[in-house]
Motif scaffolding. Structure first.
Motif, PDB file in Angstrom:
ATOM      1  N   LEU A  52       4.519  -2.741  -7.707  1.00 29.15           N
ATOM      2  CA  LEU A  52       5.827  -3.106  -7.166  1.00 29.15           C
ATOM      3  C   LEU A  52       6.618  -4.041  -8.066  1.00 29.15           C
ATOM      4  CD1 LEU A  52       4.726  -3.823  -3.484  1.00 29.15           C
ATOM      5  CD2 LEU A  52       5.388  -1.637  -4.497  1.00 29.15           C
ATOM      6  N   VAL A  53       6.009  -4.533  -9.152  1.00 30.96           N
ATOM      7  CA  VAL A  53       6.669  -5.537  -9.984  1.00 30.96           C
ATOM      8  C   VAL A  53       6.837  -5.037 -11.412  1.00 30.96           C
ATOM      9  CG1 VAL A  53       5.681  -7.367  -8.563  1.00 30.96           C
ATOM     10  CG2 VAL A  53       4.538  -6.693 -10.685  1.00 30.96           C
ATOM     11  N   GLU A  54       7.812  -5.659 -12.097  1.00 34.81           N
ATOM     12  CA  GLU A  54       8.059  -5.354 -13.504  1.00 34.81           C
ATOM     13  C   GLU A  54       7.182  -6.251 -14.370  1.00 34.81           C
ATOM     14  OE1 GLU A  54       9.804  -3.006 -14.611  1.00 34.81           O
ATOM     15  OE2 GLU A  54      11.433  -2.546 -13.213  1.00 34.81           O
ATOM     16  N   SER A  55       6.556  -5.678 -15.363  1.00 35.96           N
ATOM     17  CA  SER A  55       5.754  -6.454 -16.299  1.00 35.96           C
ATOM     18  C   SER A  55       6.683  -7.014 -17.371  1.00 35.96           C
ATOM     19  CB  SER A  55       4.683  -5.567 -16.938  1.00 35.96           C
ATOM     20  OG  SER A  55       3.945  -6.294 -17.890  1.00 35.96           O
ATOM     21  N   ASP A  56       6.689  -8.370 -17.523  1.00 37.23           N
ATOM     22  CA  ASP A  56       7.601  -8.988 -18.489  1.00 37.23           C
ATOM     23  C   ASP A  56       6.883  -9.757 -19.591  1.00 37.23           C
ATOM     24  OD1 ASP A  56       6.637 -11.165 -17.136  1.00 37.23           O
ATOM     25  OD2 ASP A  56       8.551 -11.742 -16.244  1.00 37.23           O
ATOM     26  N   GLY A  57       5.545  -9.749 -19.578  1.00 41.51           N
ATOM     27  CA  GLY A  57       4.797 -10.440 -20.617  1.00 41.51           C
ATOM     28  C   GLY A  57       4.738 -11.944 -20.430  1.00 41.51           C
ATOM     29  N   VAL A  58       5.417 -12.459 -19.405  1.00 44.99           N
ATOM     30  CA  VAL A  58       5.420 -13.907 -19.140  1.00 44.99           C
ATOM     31  C   VAL A  58       4.571 -14.228 -17.911  1.00 44.99           C
ATOM     32  CG1 VAL A  58       6.853 -15.902 -18.556  1.00 44.99           C
ATOM     33  CG2 VAL A  58       7.697 -14.174 -20.162  1.00 44.99           C
ATOM     34  N   HIS A  59       4.805 -13.477 -16.846  1.00 46.67           N
ATOM     35  CA  HIS A  59       4.072 -13.710 -15.609  1.00 46.67           C
ATOM     36  C   HIS A  59       2.889 -12.758 -15.512  1.00 46.67           C
ATOM     37  CE1 HIS A  59       8.166 -15.176 -14.812  1.00 46.67           C
ATOM     38  NE2 HIS A  59       7.559 -16.094 -14.096  1.00 46.67           N
ATOM     39  N   ALA A  60       1.800 -13.257 -15.015  1.00 46.37           N
ATOM     40  CA  ALA A  60       0.610 -12.423 -14.854  1.00 46.37           C
ATOM     41  C   ALA A  60       0.872 -11.346 -13.803  1.00 46.37           C
ATOM     42  CB  ALA A  60      -0.578 -13.284 -14.442  1.00 46.37           C
ATOM     43  N   THR A  61       0.388 -10.151 -14.070  1.00 44.31           N
ATOM     44  CA  THR A  61       0.530  -9.067 -13.098  1.00 44.31           C
ATOM     45  C   THR A  61      -0.265  -9.422 -11.850  1.00 44.31           C
ATOM     46  OG1 THR A  61       0.741  -7.443 -14.867  1.00 44.31           O
ATOM     47  CG2 THR A  61       0.190  -6.610 -12.685  1.00 44.31           C
ATOM     48  N   PRO A  62       0.369  -9.404 -10.684  1.00 48.27           N
ATOM     49  CA  PRO A  62      -0.335  -9.830  -9.466  1.00 48.27           C
ATOM     50  C   PRO A  62      -1.486  -8.906  -9.123  1.00 48.27           C
ATOM     51  CG  PRO A  62       1.758  -8.805  -8.907  1.00 48.27           C
ATOM     52  CD  PRO A  62       1.752  -8.963 -10.391  1.00 48.27           C
ATOM     53  N   ALA A  63      -2.583  -9.516  -8.728  1.00 52.85           N
ATOM     54  CA  ALA A  63      -3.726  -8.740  -8.258  1.00 52.85           C
ATOM     55  C   ALA A  63      -3.627  -8.605  -6.743  1.00 52.85           C
ATOM     56  CB  ALA A  63      -5.024  -9.449  -8.648  1.00 52.85           C
ATOM     57  N   GLY A  64      -4.479  -7.824  -6.183  1.00 54.55           N
ATOM     58  CA  GLY A  64      -4.510  -7.696  -4.734  1.00 54.55           C
ATOM     59  C   GLY A  64      -3.600  -6.598  -4.224  1.00 54.55           C
ATOM     60  N   LYS A  65      -3.478  -6.539  -2.922  1.00 56.01           N
ATOM     61  CA  LYS A  65      -2.725  -5.465  -2.286  1.00 56.01           C
ATOM     62  C   LYS A  65      -1.693  -6.011  -1.309  1.00 56.01           C
ATOM     63  CE  LYS A  65      -6.511  -2.125  -2.654  1.00 56.01           C
ATOM     64  NZ  LYS A  65      -7.398  -1.184  -1.927  1.00 56.01           N
ATOM     65  N   LEU A  66      -0.615  -5.253  -1.157  1.00 57.53           N
ATOM     66  CA  LEU A  66       0.419  -5.561  -0.183  1.00 57.53           C
ATOM     67  C   LEU A  66       0.063  -4.875   1.124  1.00 57.53           C
ATOM     68  CD1 LEU A  66       3.353  -6.718   0.345  1.00 57.53           C
ATOM     69  CD2 LEU A  66       4.136  -4.396  -0.120  1.00 57.53           C
ATOM     70  N   SER A  67       0.010  -5.670   2.195  1.00 53.85           N
ATOM     71  CA  SER A  67      -0.309  -5.126   3.508  1.00 53.85           C
ATOM     72  C   SER A  67       0.966  -4.763   4.242  1.00 53.85           C
ATOM     73  CB  SER A  67      -1.111  -6.147   4.321  1.00 53.85           C
ATOM     74  OG  SER A  67      -1.327  -5.665   5.640  1.00 53.85           O
ATOM     75  N   LEU A  68       1.112  -3.487   4.576  1.00 53.88           N
ATOM     76  CA  LEU A  68       2.257  -3.013   5.349  1.00 53.88           C
ATOM     77  C   LEU A  68       1.764  -2.702   6.754  1.00 53.88           C
ATOM     78  CD1 LEU A  68       4.040  -0.689   2.759  1.00 53.88           C
ATOM     79  CD2 LEU A  68       4.592  -3.043   3.372  1.00 53.88           C
ATOM     80  N   ALA A  69       1.858  -3.692   7.609  1.00 52.98           N
ATOM     81  CA  ALA A  69       1.382  -3.526   8.981  1.00 52.98           C
ATOM     82  C   ALA A  69       2.374  -2.695   9.788  1.00 52.98           C
ATOM     83  CB  ALA A  69       1.187  -4.889   9.635  1.00 52.98           C
ATOM     84  N   THR A  70       1.888  -2.089  10.833  1.00 52.42           N
ATOM     85  CA  THR A  70       2.739  -1.306  11.714  1.00 52.42           C
ATOM     86  C   THR A  70       3.807  -2.199  12.327  1.00 52.42           C
ATOM     87  OG1 THR A  70       0.900   0.160  12.235  1.00 52.42           O
ATOM     88  CG2 THR A  70       2.777   0.179  13.742  1.00 52.42           C
ATOM     89  N   ALA A  71       5.059  -1.737  12.301  1.00 54.84           N
ATOM     90  CA  ALA A  71       6.188  -2.472  12.861  1.00 54.84           C
ATOM     91  C   ALA A  71       7.138  -1.468  13.494  1.00 54.84           C
ATOM     92  CB  ALA A  71       6.896  -3.288  11.775  1.00 54.84           C
ATOM     93  N   PRO A  72       8.079  -1.945  14.340  1.00 60.15           N
ATOM     94  CA  PRO A  72       9.014  -1.018  14.984  1.00 60.15           C
ATOM     95  C   PRO A  72       9.811  -0.171  14.008  1.00 60.15           C
ATOM     96  CG  PRO A  72       9.076  -3.140  16.080  1.00 60.15           C
ATOM     97  CD  PRO A  72       8.221  -3.309  14.864  1.00 60.15           C
ATOM     98  N   THR A  73      10.141  -0.715  12.828  1.00 50.38           N
ATOM     99  CA  THR A  73      10.888   0.042  11.826  1.00 50.38           C
ATOM    100  C   THR A  73      10.238  -0.145  10.461  1.00 50.38           C
ATOM    101  OG1 THR A  73      12.385  -1.776  11.243  1.00 50.38           O
ATOM    102  CG2 THR A  73      13.037  -0.352  13.098  1.00 50.38           C
ATOM    103  N   SER A  74      10.509   0.790   9.548  1.00 51.41           N
ATOM    104  CA  SER A  74       9.999   0.669   8.177  1.00 51.41           C
ATOM    105  C   SER A  74      10.572  -0.563   7.490  1.00 51.41           C
ATOM    106  CB  SER A  74      10.360   1.927   7.383  1.00 51.41           C
ATOM    107  OG  SER A  74       9.722   3.065   7.923  1.00 51.41           O
TER     108      SER A  74
END
Length: 225
Positions: free
Chosen positions: A11-33
Motif C-alpha cells: 500500500l505504500v511507495e518505496s522512497d529509500g528513506v523510510h523502511a518498508t512497513p512489515a505486517g498486515k493491514l486488518s480490514l474488519a467487517t464494517a457497514p461500508t467499504s
C-alpha cells in the motif's frame, strides 16, 4: 466488505528513506467499504505500523491492491486527512502524519432508519462566523418533521466544522484536545417527542468546542480514545 488481511508493503511507495512497513493491514467487517478501509488505515497509523512520513500509493494503485473502487479509497483517505492522520500535499501525495496527542473523541449518529429511503445528508440551516466563535447547525427531517439535530459551537481559530457532512460521519476536533466532557440525557418537547441528547465539550489550552447531538430516532455512539 468481508474481514481480511493485506500486506502493508503493498500500500505504500518505496522512497529509500523510510523502511518498508512489515505486517498486515486488518480490514474488519464494517457497514461500508469506506468505513472498513478508513478504520484499517487509522488503526495501522495509531498503532505505529505506518510511520510518519510514509507515502501511500496513488488512489488507483490503492484501489487495485485493496479491491475497492477508486472513489471509496478517495473518501476513506480524505476522512483521515480531516482527522489529521494523513497529509494531502499539493503534489497529490498522501503522507502519513504523527497521530495527534491527547484524548480524541467523536460523536457519531448511526443506523438512522425510517420507513422509506434512508436519510444520508443533513442540511446546514444556520451558520455564523463571528469571532471569537462559530456556530453551525445541521438538521435532518423526515416527512416534514425534524428527527435529528447537531449543533457545533467552537472557536474557528482552533477547529472549523466541515461544510459538507454525511450523517454517519464522526464529528469533533481531532487535534490539540486536552480533555473532554461527555454528558448524555433525555428531553421531551412540547409535542411529546422524546429526544436523546449527547453533549460533548472539547477543551484545548485556549479554546472550547461544544458538540450537541439530539436524536428523536436511531442510535448513536461516543468514542473516546
Amino acid at each position: 466488505m468481508a474481514s481480511r488481511l493485506l500486506l502493508l508493503a503493498s500500500l505504500v511507495e518505496s522512497d529509500g528513506v523510510h523502511a518498508t512497513p512489515a505486517g498486515k493491514l486488518s480490514l474488519a467487517t464494517a457497514p461500508t467499504s469506506r468505513e472498513s478501509v478508513r478504520n484499517g488505515l487509522r488503526a495501522a497509523i495509531e498503532h505505529g505500523q505506518l510511520q510518519p512520513g510514509i507515502r501511500l500509493k496513488r488512489a488507483h494503485d490503492l484501489a487495485t491492491a485493496i479491491g475497492v473502487s477508486r472513489s471509496t479509497i478517495g473518501a476513506a483517505v480524505m476522512d483521515l486527512v480531516h482527522e489529521g492522520l494523513i497529509e494531502r500535499r499539493s503534489t497529490g501525495e498522501k503522507v502519513v502524519r504523527q497521530p495527534p496527542a491527547g484524548p480524541r473523541v467523536t460523536v457519531r449518529p448511526v443506523a438512522l432508519t425510517f420507513d422509506g429511503p434512508p436519510l444520508e445528508y443533513a442540511d446546514i440551516v444556520a451558520f455564523a462566523a463571528e469571532r471569537p466563535r462559530s456556530d453551525l447547525i445541521w438538521k435532518q427531517h423526515h416527512e416534514g418533521r425534524c428527527v435529528a439535530e447537531i449543533r457545533v459551537a467552537t472557536d474557528p481559530r482552533w477547529w472549523s466544522p466541515p461544510s459538507r457532512w454525511t450523517w454517519d460521519a464522526p464529528i469533533g476536533p481531532q487535534r490539540d484536545v486536552e480533555r473532554v466532557e461527555v454528558a448524555i440525557s433525555y428531553d421531551v418537547d412540547s409535542i411529546g417527542t422524546r429526544w436523546l441528547v449527547v453533549v460533548a465539550v472539547f477543551y484545548s489550552e485556549n479554546a472550547q468546542c461544544t458538540v450537541t447531538l439530539q436524536l428523536a430516532h436511531g442510535f448513536f455512539s461516543v468514542e473516546l480514545v
